[in-house]
Design a protein around this motif. Structure first.
Motif, mmCIF file in Angstrom:
data_model
loop_
_atom_site.group_PDB
_atom_site.id
_atom_site.type_symbol
_atom_site.label_atom_id
_atom_site.label_comp_id
_atom_site.label_asym_id
_atom_site.label_seq_id
_atom_site.Cartn_x
_atom_site.Cartn_y
_atom_site.Cartn_z
ATOM 1 N N SER A 77 -77.323 -40.619 42.611
ATOM 2 C CA SER A 77 -78.285 -40.227 41.586
ATOM 3 C C SER A 77 -79.712 -40.383 42.118
ATOM 4 O O SER A 77 -80.069 -41.431 42.650
ATOM 5 N N GLY A 78 -80.492 -39.314 42.015
ATOM 6 C CA GLY A 78 -81.869 -39.331 42.494
ATOM 7 C C GLY A 78 -82.057 -38.705 43.857
ATOM 8 O O GLY A 78 -83.195 -38.416 44.244
ATOM 9 N N SER A 79 -80.973 -38.495 44.611
ATOM 10 C CA SER A 79 -81.094 -37.867 45.932
ATOM 11 C C SER A 79 -81.639 -36.448 45.801
ATOM 12 O O SER A 79 -81.237 -35.699 44.904
ATOM 13 N N ARG A 80 -82.550 -36.090 46.699
ATOM 14 C CA ARG A 80 -83.065 -34.727 46.724
ATOM 15 C C ARG A 80 -82.238 -33.900 47.690
ATOM 16 O O ARG A 80 -81.874 -34.362 48.774
ATOM 17 N N VAL A 81 -81.939 -32.667 47.298
ATOM 18 C CA VAL A 81 -81.086 -31.801 48.113
ATOM 19 C C VAL A 81 -81.715 -30.417 48.268
ATOM 20 O O VAL A 81 -82.396 -29.922 47.365
ATOM 21 N N ASN A 82 -81.465 -29.804 49.430
ATOM 22 C CA ASN A 82 -81.935 -28.445 49.689
ATOM 23 C C ASN A 82 -80.975 -27.440 49.058
ATOM 24 O O ASN A 82 -79.755 -27.548 49.235
ATOM 25 N N LEU A 83 -81.520 -26.470 48.341
ATOM 26 C CA LEU A 83 -80.701 -25.485 47.641
ATOM 27 C C LEU A 83 -81.061 -24.066 48.070
ATOM 28 O O LEU A 83 -82.239 -23.736 48.228
ATOM 29 N N GLU A 84 -80.033 -23.242 48.250
ATOM 30 C CA GLU A 84 -80.243 -21.829 48.546
ATOM 31 C C GLU A 84 -79.092 -21.019 47.960
ATOM 32 O O GLU A 84 -77.927 -21.339 48.181
ATOM 33 N N ARG A 85 -79.440 -19.979 47.195
ATOM 34 C CA ARG A 85 -78.417 -19.071 46.690
ATOM 35 C C ARG A 85 -77.906 -18.178 47.818
ATOM 36 O O ARG A 85 -78.583 -17.980 48.829
ATOM 37 N N ALA A 86 -76.705 -17.637 47.644
ATOM 38 C CA ALA A 86 -76.171 -16.706 48.633
ATOM 39 C C ALA A 86 -77.122 -15.525 48.778
ATOM 40 O O ALA A 86 -77.763 -15.090 47.812
ATOM 41 N N MET A 87 -77.216 -14.996 49.985
ATOM 42 C CA MET A 87 -78.163 -13.924 50.285
ATOM 43 C C MET A 87 -77.759 -12.611 49.609
ATOM 44 O O MET A 87 -76.623 -12.165 49.760
ATOM 45 N N PRO A 88 -78.667 -11.977 48.859
ATOM 46 C CA PRO A 88 -78.349 -10.674 48.275
ATOM 47 C C PRO A 88 -78.370 -9.596 49.346
ATOM 48 O O PRO A 88 -79.047 -9.722 50.373
ATOM 49 N N ALA A 89 -77.615 -8.544 49.132
ATOM 50 C CA ALA A 89 -77.525 -7.467 50.122
ATOM 51 C C ALA A 89 -78.862 -6.787 50.358
ATOM 52 O O ALA A 89 -79.112 -6.235 51.438
ATOM 53 N N ASP A 90 -79.755 -6.839 49.358
ATOM 54 C CA ASP A 90 -81.045 -6.156 49.503
ATOM 55 C C ASP A 90 -82.183 -7.149 49.769
ATOM 56 O O ASP A 90 -83.354 -6.819 49.647
ATOM 57 N N GLY A 91 -81.826 -8.379 50.144
ATOM 58 C CA GLY A 91 -82.854 -9.398 50.344
ATOM 59 C C GLY A 91 -83.404 -9.413 51.755
ATOM 60 O O GLY A 91 -82.881 -8.771 52.665
ATOM 61 N N ARG A 92 -84.489 -10.172 51.951
ATOM 62 C CA ARG A 92 -85.075 -10.339 53.275
ATOM 63 C C ARG A 92 -84.262 -11.359 54.072
ATOM 64 O O ARG A 92 -83.827 -12.360 53.537
ATOM 65 N N PHE A 93 -84.095 -11.075 55.346
ATOM 66 C CA PHE A 93 -83.332 -11.952 56.231
ATOM 67 C C PHE A 93 -84.325 -12.797 57.015
ATOM 68 O O PHE A 93 -84.633 -12.524 58.167
ATOM 69 N N GLY A 94 -84.833 -13.876 56.388
ATOM 70 C CA GLY A 94 -85.914 -14.640 56.990
ATOM 71 C C GLY A 94 -85.487 -15.680 57.996
ATOM 72 O O GLY A 94 -86.280 -16.122 58.809
ATOM 73 N N GLY A 95 -84.215 -16.103 57.971
ATOM 74 C CA GLY A 95 -83.757 -17.143 58.883
ATOM 75 C C GLY A 95 -82.779 -16.588 59.900
ATOM 76 O O GLY A 95 -83.125 -15.741 60.708
ATOM 77 N N HIS A 96 -81.508 -17.072 59.845
ATOM 78 C CA HIS A 96 -80.462 -16.516 60.688
ATOM 79 C C HIS A 96 -79.155 -16.550 59.901
ATOM 80 O O HIS A 96 -79.124 -16.993 58.756
#
Length: 215
Positions: A77-96
């Motif tokens: 409880s209280g831990s911070r976590v990184n969140l990312e939704r699955a990439m949409p087909a029409d989205g920008r590919f900013g990472g890898h």
């Protein structure tokens, strides 16, 4: 599929622990936009399925296999976590290309500052280090980063202030365990380059054949 570009830092509201599994209750806002039950959200780089949704958060089940192979079992409880939704087909590919299926964990050995940049030196098992190459891509707790240095025992990344301010890396300390996913392309190439075993012809030599021929 994910890109490793973190959309939001969520917070663990509570963890329901079973004997070999857990349910995470995660407080967040942005990643809930357009999300429905059954969708995938990467939590510290681990692809988890949304099982229930509330106004300011959601729950996700964590199986025993995931707990064994990741750092999710250390969340509280209280831990911070990184969140990312699955990439949409029409989205920008900013990472890898990030699958959200981590290969193992590493341990932060050193954190140092170089003017505005922050360096993280992370040790890992040789089985993981073989897929980590200088100037290649690595996912650390779901964050797409570029490898700056690699040795036989560890590797280093250098991050900009924006990345530290907008991810949970700012909370990490020496000795902390982080989730690692190596570049998926390298693993596929290695598999394809492995020689196939020649098909062995089926033997027609049987006990009946030997008896019929006087053996």
């Amino acid at each position: 599929m994910f890109t490793g570009i973190i959309e939001e830092i969520g917070q663990i509201e509570s963890v329901e622990k079973g004997s070999r599994s857990a349910v995470l209750h995660i407080k967040c806002n942005k990643v809930l936009e357009g999300t429905k039950i059954g969708d995938s959200i990467a939590v510290n780089g681990v692809c988890l399925t949304v099982t229930t949704m509330q106004g300011n958060g959601y729950t996700a089940d964590v199986m025993a296999e995931t707990i064994d192979r990741s750092s999710l079992g250390t969340l509280k409880s209280g831990s911070r976590v990184n969140l990312e939704r699955a990439m949409p087909a029409d989205g920008r590919f900013g990472g890898h290309m990030v699958a959200g299926h981590i290969d193992g964990t590493g341990t932060i050995q050193e954190i140092s500052r170089d003017e505005t940049a922050v360096w993280y030196r992370i040790s890992a098992e040789p089985a993981l280090l073989r897929y980590i190459v200088e100037k290649g891509s690595i996912t650390i707790d779901g964050i797409s980063l570029t490898v700056a240095r690699v040795s036989e025992r560890d590797f280093s990344v250098s991050i900009i202030p924006h990345t530290q301010a907008n991810t949970s890396l700012a909370d990490r300390q020496r000795g902390d365990i982080v989730n690692l996913e190596t570049d998926i392309i390298g693993k596929y190439v290695e598999k394809l380059l492995q020689p196939r075993e020649a098909a062995k012809p089926e033997s027609k030599l049987t006990m009946e054949f030997l008896a019929e021929n006087g053996f």
